[in-house]
Design an enzyme around this catalytic site. Structure first.
Site, mmCIF file in Angstrom:
data_model
loop_
_atom_site.group_PDB
_atom_site.id
_atom_site.type_symbol
_atom_site.label_atom_id
_atom_site.label_comp_id
_atom_site.label_asym_id
_atom_site.label_seq_id
_atom_site.Cartn_x
_atom_site.Cartn_y
_atom_site.Cartn_z
ATOM 1 N N HIS A 482 90.105 72.874 43.062
ATOM 2 C CA HIS A 482 89.628 73.272 44.391
ATOM 3 C C HIS A 482 89.355 72.060 45.280
ATOM 4 O O HIS A 482 89.910 71.939 46.386
ATOM 5 C CB HIS A 482 88.349 74.115 44.244
ATOM 6 C CG HIS A 482 87.719 74.512 45.545
ATOM 7 N ND1 HIS A 482 87.791 75.793 46.045
ATOM 8 C CD2 HIS A 482 87.010 73.798 46.459
ATOM 9 C CE1 HIS A 482 87.162 75.848 47.209
ATOM 10 N NE2 HIS A 482 86.670 74.641 47.482
ATOM 11 N N GLU A 483 88.513 71.170 44.793
ATOM 12 C CA GLU A 483 88.147 70.013 45.620
ATOM 13 C C GLU A 483 89.359 69.137 45.894
ATOM 14 O O GLU A 483 89.477 68.531 46.950
ATOM 15 C CB GLU A 483 87.019 69.209 44.966
ATOM 16 C CG GLU A 483 85.712 69.988 44.786
ATOM 17 C CD GLU A 483 85.208 70.675 46.054
ATOM 18 O OE1 GLU A 483 85.529 70.206 47.160
ATOM 19 O OE2 GLU A 483 84.510 71.700 45.929
ATOM 20 N N HIS A 486 91.178 70.359 48.942
ATOM 21 C CA HIS A 486 90.640 69.798 50.185
ATOM 22 C C HIS A 486 91.163 68.367 50.384
ATOM 23 O O HIS A 486 91.507 67.954 51.496
ATOM 24 C CB HIS A 486 89.110 69.717 50.123
ATOM 25 C CG HIS A 486 88.401 71.030 50.272
ATOM 26 N ND1 HIS A 486 88.627 71.887 51.325
ATOM 27 C CD2 HIS A 486 87.442 71.622 49.507
ATOM 28 C CE1 HIS A 486 87.832 72.952 51.194
ATOM 29 N NE2 HIS A 486 87.107 72.813 50.096
ATOM 30 N N HIS A 489 94.570 68.296 51.748
ATOM 31 C CA HIS A 489 94.535 68.655 53.175
ATOM 32 C C HIS A 489 94.252 67.399 54.012
ATOM 33 O O HIS A 489 94.836 67.191 55.079
ATOM 34 C CB HIS A 489 93.438 69.708 53.364
ATOM 35 C CG HIS A 489 93.547 70.535 54.607
ATOM 36 N ND1 HIS A 489 92.580 71.435 54.970
ATOM 37 C CD2 HIS A 489 94.487 70.605 55.581
ATOM 38 C CE1 HIS A 489 92.921 72.018 56.105
ATOM 39 N NE2 HIS A 489 94.081 71.532 56.496
HETATM 40 ZN ZN LIG Z 1 85.740 74.124 49.238
#
Ligand SMILES: [Zn+2]
Length: 702
Positions: A482-483, A486, A489
């Site tokens: 998940h992290e 980011h 991104h």
């Molecule tokens: Zn998040």
């Protein structure tokens, strides 16, 4: 008095001398301007932040007071270029205060946060500056600006209006006071939660109390005791969320109860770290600010600038799922009760969920963990998937300074071998670190400023005992993906203006790339590549893989219910009108959970009000629903991949080009529709959450 005076004088002189060698005063000479952690001292932050504000304000005044007519270049672009010292310093300061804080940094935060709030107001409530922005905004249709620049102009105008630029002077003064008051309370909340979470740790004298915990977890508890100067004991550290991972293995029911109570009582048991008074004042301040700005409540103000648009839309997505979610949680509780032969309390849930997994799916977490070592998850899972999809590669480097010995640094190379980004990973828990996991940047990508992304991920995994590998639960694996989503991104950002860089999207879209990346953790090719035994390197036996897959939607009722409870609580606090009386924090929470039919004593909210950092000081006020909103889109995107051949370079490149590289340059809904060719549907989410059967031909139609 004389002595005090001379002591002050010495401090001042030392401060002045330090300014000459303060590493923030010039751009870092390191690659991509990576922070000079070997040179930065705690005493550098305050002077650099204050000088940074002073310089930016001078730049802003020069823009506002120009004699010539406003142009995009002399006003908007000039603002984008302003504040380099402040940005450089604040980014490192925020990172360290979250991940490696101490009394000095907390003191600086307490002193500087209100000044930064005032600084922000000095820019956005400057009438001359707003007049220039407004003149440009009013003429935007005939300006001939390219799409990104025009969108930036609109963004600026909106930011000014939302910050109060249209208010009269009396209301501006009132707004400034509210902003000051809130920034002080945010800092207090942060410090209190960190202190109370550390204080909630439970020291154990008698090892037999830990029956059920794995040898590795017992070793980690001994190490945690050692770090706290309690050699020979064992310390159970409390994690961010209400539920605690040790509850899945601890056999002693009294200790389980004690641990959960220690977690749930954070911030609400009196004493110096109580947060009840803070949160009700913050809620009140936000409601008053919303009213000043013309909104019925804080949530309406926040959501007006998000994909969801209105609290009603966010509420609907959530309340539509309450019945299905709590029903599933109750069904799971009934299955557990059969195994336990007694009713399941919150402190029993994780243990008996494990037992049901063992009994009904023959799946044992202790069997799984040796196949999930952090090193392999990272190298052969996360890096591998990113390479397959986007062509990038990673190379650890040891020449860049770090702020703590646990931090690792990597070069990220693009498909053509050229440096794309620098990425820092700081994965182990320590008392100086806030709970949870997050991503942020030291440097944001910007074509205008010629900056390349310098990105970091932080988490709170148990630091293994000496010589032991870090073995993760599958939940932790998911968090790591998940992290890193980011981080991708931020790394793939290819925009001109810093305002639009990387994760600068609406908040209810920003969790989309991160949650999208979670899906690859269970992709058969990725999973097979990383899930290998930490000692033998043997692949996870197929039988075990099948068990994980079969049990996947088991316990989703709990996960979704605890999330919905927290997200509805957030909205309940932030839909209070300004004239509502001061609340009793605990009573308010109880009533709100009952109102939305989400009050299940066995399933407490993922965060109780008194330690819900996301909403009181983490930038997610009236925004915790965003994870679910983004999940609709990321599940839809994953099903798009499935329907188009899965994990291919071509699909990855399309996603990178049309979504991940675009930052906030395009309205999120438009951007997604252009990528997928349709609006996101809620169906994939219902299937992924086990609330709906997958279509029998396993093909998904939109
Ligand atoms: Zn998040």
């Amino acid at each position: 008095m004389n002595r005090l005076f001379s002591a002050l004088l010495i401090l001042t002189v030392a401060g002045a001398a330090a300014a000459h060698s303060n590493p923030f005063f010039a751009p870092s000479p390191l690659p991509f301007h990576a922070p000079q952690f070997d040179k930065i001292k705690d005493s550098d932050f305050k002077p650099a932040l204050e000088e940074g504000m002073k310089r930016q304000l001078a730049e802003i005044d020069a823009i506002a007071n120009r004699a010539d007519a406003p142009t995009f270049a002399n006003t908007i672009e000039a603002m984008e270029r302003s504040g380099d010292l402040l940005t450089r310093t604040a980014k490192v300061f925020v990172a360290l205060n979250q991940a490696n804080t101490n009394e000095t940094l907390q003191k600086v935060d307490g002193e500087e946060a209100p000044k930064l709030a005032a600084h922000n107001d000095a820019i956005f409530l400057n009438p001359k500056l707003f007049a220039r922005v407004k003149a440009l905004y009013d003429a935007r249709e005939s300006s001939g600006l390219d799409a990104e620049s025009k969108f930036l102009l609109e963004r600026y105008h909106r930011n000014f209006v939302r910050a109060g630029a249209l208010l009269n002077d009396a209301d501006k003064t009132r707004l400034r006071a509210l902003n000051q008051a809130e920034s002080k309370l945010n800092t207090e909340f942060h410090d209190h939660v960190l202190a109370d979470t550390n204080a909630a740790a439970i020291a154990i004298d008698d090892k037999s109390m830990l029956a059920g915990m794995s040898d590795a977890d017992v070793a980690a508890a001994a190490e945690a005791a050692k770090e706290r100067g309690m050699e020979g004991k064992w310390v159970l550290v409390v994690r961010n969320t209400t539920q605690q991972p040790q509850l899945a293995s601890l056999q002693n029911p009294e200790l389980r109860k004690r641990l959960l109570a220690a977690s749930e009582n954070r911030g609400r048991h009196g004493g110096p770290n109580d947060t009840r008074g803070i949160v009700v004042r913050v809620a009140k301040i936000r409601a008053e600010r919303a009213k000043l700005l013309g909104y019925p409540n804080w949530a309406a103000y926040v959501l007006d600038d998000q994909m969801a648009k209105t609290p009603a839309n966010a509420f609907k997505l959530m309340t539509d799922l309450v019945a299905g979610s709590t029903k599933k949680a109750r069904q799971d509780a009934a299955r557990m009760q059969k195994v336990a032969s007694h009713p399941i309390a919150a402190a029993d849930w994780e243990l008996y969920a494990e037992k049901v997994r063992k009994a009904q799916y023959a799946l044992d977490d202790a069997q799984v963990k040796p196949y999930l070592s952090l090193d392999r998850v990272l190298q052969d899972g996360i890096f591998y998937a990113a390479n397959q999809l986007y062509g990038i590669t990673f190379k650890e480097r040891h020449d860049l300074p770090v702020y703590h010995p646990d931090v690792k640094v990597y070069d990220v190379l693009d498909a053509d071998g050229k440096p794309l980004a620098i990425w820092y990973a700081d994965y182990y828990a320590r008392p100086s670190k806030s709970g949870g996991a997050w991503e942020d940047t030291f440097v944001d990508q910007s074509g205008l400023l010629g900056n390349h992304p310098v990105v970091y991920n932080v988490a709170n995994y148990t630091k293994p005992g000496p010589g032991q590998p870090s073995l993760l639960s599958f939940d932790d694996v998911t968090t790591t993906f998940h992290e890193f989503g980011h981080a991708l991104h931020a790394m793939f950002s290819n925009v001109k203006y810093p305002t639009f860089s990387g994760t600068a999207t609406p908040r209810d879209f920003v969790e989309m790339p991160s949650q999208f990346n979670e899906h690859w953790a269970l992709d058969p090719a990725v999973f097979a590549n990383y899930a290998k035994h930490y000692q033998s390197g043997a692949a996870m036996p197929q039988e075990l893989v099948d068990k994980i897959k079969r049990s996947r939607t088991f316990d989703q009722g709990y996960a979704l219910t605890e999330y919905l409870a927290a997200a509805l609580l957030d909205m309940a606090w932030h839909t209070l009108p300004a004239d509502a009386p001061m609340q009793d924090a605990v009573a308010f929470e109880k009533a709100a959970l009952r109102r939305y039919h989400i009050a299940m004593p066995q399933v407490p909210p993922r965060y109780h009000t008194t330690y819900f950092s996301h909403i009181w000081n983490g930038g997610y006020s009236a925004g915790y629903y965003a994870y679910l909103w983004s999940e609709v889109i990321d599940d839809d995107a994953f099903y798009w991949f499935k329907a188009h051949g899965g994990m291919t370079r071509a699909n990855g490149q399309r996603f990178r080009d049309m979504v991940l590289s675009r930052g906030g340059t395009t309205p999120a809904a438009e951007m997604y529709k252009a990528f997928a060719g349709h609006e996101p549907s809620v169906e994939p989410l219902l299937i992924e959450r086990g609330l709906k059967e997958a279509p029998s031909d396993s093909k998904v139609n939109h």
